[in-house]
Design an enzyme around this catalytic site. Sequence first.
Site, short mmCIF file in Angstrom:
data_model
loop_
_atom_site.label_atom_id
_atom_site.label_comp_id
_atom_site.label_asym_id
_atom_site.label_seq_id
_atom_site.Cartn_x
_atom_site.Cartn_y
_atom_site.Cartn_z
N GLY A 15 -12.44 58.12 107.65
CA GLY A 15 -12.77 57.05 107.71
C GLY A 15 -12.31 56.06 106.60
O GLY A 15 -12.29 56.59 105.20
N ARG A 60 -7.35 61.24 111.67
CA ARG A 60 -8.01 62.55 111.56
C ARG A 60 -7.27 63.65 112.12
O ARG A 60 -6.21 63.03 113.21
CB ARG A 60 -9.32 62.21 112.57
CG ARG A 60 -10.25 61.43 111.81
CD ARG A 60 -11.65 61.33 112.40
NE ARG A 60 -12.76 60.87 111.47
CZ ARG A 60 -12.85 59.48 111.35
NH1 ARG A 60 -12.53 58.70 112.25
NH2 ARG A 60 -13.80 59.35 110.49
N ASP A 116 -16.95 64.09 103.64
CA ASP A 116 -17.17 65.41 103.73
C ASP A 116 -16.28 66.18 104.81
O ASP A 116 -15.78 67.25 104.22
CB ASP A 116 -18.88 65.83 103.96
CG ASP A 116 -18.85 65.49 105.16
OD1 ASP A 116 -18.28 64.41 105.79
OD2 ASP A 116 -20.29 65.77 105.72
N THR A 145 -15.93 56.77 100.93
CA THR A 145 -16.60 56.38 102.39
C THR A 145 -17.52 55.24 102.28
O THR A 145 -18.24 55.15 101.19
CB THR A 145 -17.12 57.74 103.00
OG1 THR A 145 -18.20 57.36 103.90
CG2 THR A 145 -18.14 58.47 102.17
N ASP A 157 -20.17 55.36 103.71
CA ASP A 157 -21.53 55.45 104.01
C ASP A 157 -22.49 56.26 103.05
O ASP A 157 -23.58 56.20 103.11
CB ASP A 157 -21.29 56.90 105.17
CG ASP A 157 -20.40 56.50 106.16
OD1 ASP A 157 -20.34 55.35 106.64
OD2 ASP A 157 -19.78 57.52 106.91
N ASP A 176 -22.63 58.85 101.72
CA ASP A 176 -23.20 60.22 102.05
C ASP A 176 -22.88 61.51 101.79
O ASP A 176 -23.11 62.58 102.14
CB ASP A 176 -23.12 60.20 103.70
CG ASP A 176 -21.78 60.52 104.36
OD1 ASP A 176 -20.95 60.06 103.37
OD2 ASP A 176 -21.33 60.55 105.37
N ARG A 188 -23.02 56.38 109.78
CA ARG A 188 -23.21 57.53 110.48
C ARG A 188 -24.42 58.05 110.17
O ARG A 188 -25.29 57.32 110.74
CB ARG A 188 -21.93 58.29 109.87
CG ARG A 188 -20.62 57.98 109.94
CD ARG A 188 -19.67 58.96 110.39
NE ARG A 188 -19.36 59.76 109.14
CZ ARG A 188 -18.45 60.77 108.92
NH1 ARG A 188 -17.59 61.04 109.95
NH2 ARG A 188 -18.26 61.20 107.94
#
Length: 319
Positions: free
Chosen positions: A11, A72, A103, A125, A127, A129, A171
């Site tokens: 992303g 992707r 990741d 990202t 996120d 995360d 996410r």
Amino acid sequence: MKKIGVLTSGGDAPGMNAAIRAVVRKAIYHNIEVYGINQGYSGLIAGSIRKLELGSVGDIIHRGGTILYTARSEEFKTEEGQQLGIEQLKKYGIEGLVVIGGDGSFRGAKKLTDKGFPCIGVPGTIDNDIPGTDFTIGFNTSLNTVLDAIDKIRDTATSHERTYVIETMGRNAGDLALWAGLAGGAESIIIPEVEYDMDSIVKRIIRGNERGKKHSIIIVAEGIGSGVEFGRRIQEATNLETRVSVLGYIQRGGSPTAFDRALASRLGARAVELLIDGKGGRMVGIENNQIVDHDISEIIARKHTIDVEMYKLSQELSI
Ligand code: ADP
């Protein structure tokens, strides 16, 4: 090390361009040539590779998205795909690679490193995360976008005396919702890392309403499921007019904040330093305002966690 490559994968996130710029400029400063690989691992397999000069990264520090595009690639998850990627890198004489992404992208970077091709991961990202770094590139910009939306929705929520459910991205991570909820003064924050109790959320809204509170704002992280469905349940249980706003992709765009630009510049530059030092299989990050690096395998194996104290505080402040 005379030639390195850089790609963005997974992303997109605001600040990726600032990271690319830092990689290119830092490398050229050390007399290393830099090659930009388009569309992540998919462009790597396809050989969509071009040399980047100092000027190639001019005028991009303030732009969202990524000039290298991102994609992707299922093919890259296979041995053959990875081998094709390495062949392309060898064709250009590239000896090390900086991978800016999340990741999933780091798993790819680890595979290349295990095959003898040194890669350094740079966490990019919205996120937030990724373990081993307090912040990822893009999170701060996205957080400010969400906060701006909360502030605007608060105006209409107050005027109409409604309950608003705002669904954020992230996410499986609740960081975006948690930080935005705390900074935006939300009544409730629903995130995947903490089990929620619908009864107490409903009681809290009703109690607030009885006390004369004009509106309630509930932030729901996408990781817990649909915000629309959540809003429907809230309306049913409280009998108060409830509206839902799914923020969506606006959270990914926009000019990166000062924080993200500075973070991206520091992380991108450190990634190049690690390659110069002959290191591979590392991820750079920021911890306690120090630039650090960790074994990428350890990062992939670790689970992302939220700041529990911060979550508790958000609850205490929203009584
Ligand atoms: P993110 O990097 O944002 O987490 P993805 O999870 O979609 O995004 O991963 C980006 C790309 O990284 C994938 O499309 C794939 O090409 C590559 N990738 C992900 N997992 C692996 C894996 N286990 N082995 C090799 N490559 C992988």
